[in-house]
Design an enzyme around this catalytic site. Structure first.
Site, mmCIF file in Angstrom:
data_model
loop_
_atom_site.group_PDB
_atom_site.id
_atom_site.type_symbol
_atom_site.label_atom_id
_atom_site.label_comp_id
_atom_site.label_asym_id
_atom_site.label_seq_id
_atom_site.Cartn_x
_atom_site.Cartn_y
_atom_site.Cartn_z
ATOM 1 N N SER A 309 -5.773 6.330 12.040
ATOM 2 C CA SER A 309 -5.053 6.807 10.859
ATOM 3 C C SER A 309 -3.947 7.790 11.191
ATOM 4 O O SER A 309 -2.933 7.408 11.736
ATOM 5 C CB SER A 309 -6.038 7.380 9.842
ATOM 6 O OG SER A 309 -6.818 6.351 9.297
ATOM 7 N N LYS A 334 -6.149 1.492 11.831
ATOM 8 C CA LYS A 334 -6.424 1.792 10.418
ATOM 9 C C LYS A 334 -5.085 2.013 9.730
ATOM 10 O O LYS A 334 -4.446 3.033 9.914
ATOM 11 C CB LYS A 334 -7.325 3.032 10.313
ATOM 12 C CG LYS A 334 -7.356 3.695 8.932
ATOM 13 C CD LYS A 334 -8.007 2.795 7.889
ATOM 14 C CE LYS A 334 -8.174 3.564 6.581
ATOM 15 N NZ LYS A 334 -6.911 3.905 5.917
ATOM 16 N N GLN A 338 -5.383 4.841 0.532
ATOM 17 C CA GLN A 338 -6.279 4.855 -0.618
ATOM 18 C C GLN A 338 -5.847 5.909 -1.650
ATOM 19 O O GLN A 338 -5.302 6.942 -1.293
ATOM 20 C CB GLN A 338 -7.722 5.158 -0.190
ATOM 21 C CG GLN A 338 -8.433 4.013 0.493
ATOM 22 C CD GLN A 338 -7.893 3.719 1.875
ATOM 23 O OE1 GLN A 338 -7.575 4.619 2.643
ATOM 24 N NE2 GLN A 338 -7.769 2.440 2.205
#
Length: 484
Positions: A309, A334, A338
Site C-alpha cells: 500500500s 495492494k 476504500q
C-alpha cells in the site's frame, strides 16, 4: 484538501488495523464523501431510491419474515440483518470490503488516535482464510517469526474458519503480556504453532543512521499521524551530517496514511510531477502532484513482499518520478482504495468498501502484481527458516520440515549440518552437538524444546544483525557507486 475535485475529506488513510489487533490493510477514506458526482444515493427508504425493484424488496422482506416466524429458534433481528450485510459484501469476493458492527466500528475509530495492544500484523480475509499481509517491523509478530502470506488457522485452539475478518481480529487481539498460540499454514510446509506474546504495537515509526560512505538510511515502519514530520526531521539531520546518498527502507512496512506518504514524497519529487493517481469505476483518473522539489543526491528504496500500500506508493513514485533505484524483492501488490461509510448506516456500524484503485505516476496498477525491484537481492536462506514445531524431539534419521529448518538455521550459525534436505543425518547430529556444547546444553545431538529455543534465539540474533542483511548491503553499495 486532498483530491479537491472529488470533495474527499483529507483524512485519507491506509488504516493500520493491526494497531488494535491484526486486520486487513486498506487505503481508506474516512469522512464525508460526495455521492452526487456519481449520480447515486445511499440513503432513503423508497424502492425507487434503493436500487431494488419491488419484487426484490419483497423477496428480502419475505426471507426475513420466514426466519422470524418459521425458523426453529427465535432469532436476534440485529444478528440477522448484520448477517445479510456480511453476505452481500462477501459476495463481492473483495478482501478489503468489510462490515463492522457498532463495537468493531468504535474500535476502528478509536484506533485512529490511540495506541492498541496486539500481535502487530496486518491480515486480510481471502477465500475464507486469515492471511498475513505483513508483520509490522519490530512487532511481536515479526519477532516470533510470522511472515507475509502465512495463513492463521487458529488462535489458542479456536479455529478461525467461518469467521468474518472482524471476528477473527477479535480472537487475535488481546492484552499486553498475554499469549496468542497461532496455528500457521505456510506454503510448502506442515502446519506449525507459533506463540506470540501480545504487546503494545511500536509507535516509533521512523529510525535513521549514517552508513558507510556518507550514505544515510531511514527506516519507515508504517505511515501514521506523525510519520511525515518525524521523517523530515531525520532527513534534515542526515543532510546536516553531510549525507551524499539516501536509502529508504520500507521492507515489511504494511502502509499507513496516504497524506503522510504524499507529504514525505514532496521533498524528493520535483514540483508538478505526479506522485500517485486514483481511478474510479468509470475509468476517470485524477492525479496528485508534488508541491516540493527534487534532491541532488541519489536515492534507493529497499522493498520486499511485505511492503504494501503506502510503501508501494512511495516506491512507485520515487522510481518513476524521482529516478530512485528499487532494491530487494517484489512488493505485496495492494492497489485499491476504500471508503468508510458510517453516518449513512445510522446506528454506529460502518461499511468499508473498495471504490477506487490507485496507480503509480506512470499509470501502472500494482494490485496482485506488486512492484519489481531494479536490483533483485535475496536474503540468506536462513532468513526464511520457519520456527520448529517442537512437537517431538528431533534426532538421527528423523525426516521432515522441522529438520530442514533446523539445518538452515545451523548452517546460518556457522555449523555444518550436511545437506539441507530434511533428513537428520549424522552430520546434522554432530552440528547439533557442537552447538549444544558451545551454549551450555547437554551435548547429545538431539533437538528437544530447550535446544530448539536456543537455536532459534541465536538465529534471530543473526537475522537482526545488519552485517547479514544482503539487501541493505547491496543498496548501500549501489548508492556509493552512484555518488558523483
Amino acid at each position: 484538501m486532498f483530491w479537491k475535485g472529488r470533495n474527499l475529506y483529507i483524512f485519507v488513510a491506509f488504516m493500520l488495523l493491526a494497531m488494535f489487533a491484526s486486520s486487513v490493510l486498506t487505503l481508506t477514506i474516512v469522512g464525508p464523501f460526495s455521492f452526487a458526482e456519481q449520480g447515486k444515493s445511499v440513503s432513503g427508504g423508497k424502492a425507487e431510491q434503493s436500487g431494488f425493484t419491488t419484487q426484490e424488496l419483497k423477496k428480502l422482506s419475505t426471507t426475513y419474515e420466514l426466519i422470524k416466524t418459521q425458523y426453529l429458534h427465535e432469532v436476534d433481528k440485529t444478528k440477522v440483518i448484520d448477517g445479510a450485510i456480511h453476505g452481500m459484501l462477501g459476495s463481492l469476493n473483495d478482501p478489503y470490503t468489510t462490515y463492522m458492527d457498532q463495537k468493531e466500528a468504535q474500535q476502528f475509530n478509536d484506533m485512529l488516535n490511540s495506541t492498541f495492544q496486539g500481535i502487530g500484523a496486518e491480515v486480510s480475509l481471502e477465500d475464507g482464510r486469515v492471511k498475513v499481509v505483513s508483520p509490522i517491523k519490530g512487532s511481536p509478530a515479526e519477532k516470533a517469526g510470522i511472515r507475509t502470506n502465512d495463513i492463521i488457522m487458529s488462535v489458542n485452539g479456536e479455529k478461525l474458519d467461518g469467521l468474518t475478518l472482524s471476528e477473527a481480529v477479535m480472537k487475535i487481539r488481546g492484552t499486553k503480556g498475554s499469549q496468542a498460540k497461532l496455528q500457521i499454514m505456510r506454503a510448502g510446509a506442515e502446519p506449525i504453532e507459533i506463540v506470540v506474546v501480545r504487546d503494545d504495537i511500536p509507535i516509533e515509526t521512523v529510525h535513521s543512521e549514517m552508513m558507510d560512505g556518507q550514505v544515510g538510511k531511514i527506516d519507515v515502519r508504517e505511515f501514521v499521524q506523525n510519520t511525515a514530520k518525524t521523517f523530515k526531521e531525520h532527513l534534515k539531520a542526515l543532510e546536516d551530517q553531510g549525507m551524499k546518498a539516501l536509502v529508504i527502507d520500507v521492507r515489511n512496512d504494511p502502509g499507513g496514511m496516504l497524506n503522510a506518504v504524499v507529504d514525505m514524497l514532496d521533498p524528493f519529487v520535483a514540483s508538478g510531477k505526479t506522485v500517485v493517481q486514483v481511478e474510479d469505476r468509470n475509468g476517470q483518473r485524477e492525479k496528485t502532484v508534488s508541491k516540493g522539489s527534487s534532491k541532488p543526491y541519489p536515492i534507493a528504496v529497499l522493498i520486499n513482499n511485505g511492503s504494501a500500500s503506502a510503501s508501494e506508493i512511495m516506491a512507485g513514485a520515487l522510481k518513476e518520478s524521482a529516478g530512485a533505484t528499487l532494491v530487494g524483492e517484489k512488493t505485496y501488490g495492494k492497489g485499491t482504495v476504500q471508503v468508510t461509510y458510517q453516518h449513512e448506516l445510522g446506528d454506529g456500524s460502518n461499511i468499508k468498501m473498495t471504490v477506487m484503485k490507485w496507480l503509480t505516476p506512470n499509470g501502472n496498477w500494482v494490485n496482485e502484481k506488486g512492484i519489481e525491484p531494479d536490483l533483485t537481492v535475496d536474503q540468506p536462506s536462513y532468513f526464511k527458516a520457519s520456527p520448529m514445531s517442537k512437537k517431538t524431539t528431533l534426532k538421527t534419521d528423523t525426516l521432515g520440515d522441522d529438520v530442514r529448518n533446523l539445518q538452515m538455521m545451523l548452517e546460518g550459525l556457522g555449523y555444518k549440518p550436511g545437506r539441507i534436505d530434511g533428513y537428520f543425518s549424522e552430520a546434522t547430529a554432530q552440528a547439533v552437538k557442537s552447538f549444544q556444547g558451545q551454549h551450555g546444553l547437554p551435548a547429545n545431538g538431539e533437538v528437544d524444546v530447550a535446544t530448539a529455543n536456543k537455536i532459534e534465539e541465536a538465529i534471530t540474533k543473526e537475522i537482526r544483525d545488519p552485517k547479514n542483511d544482503l539487501q541493505l548491503k547491496a543498496a548501500v553499495e549501489a548508492m556509493k557507486k552512484a555518488i558523483k
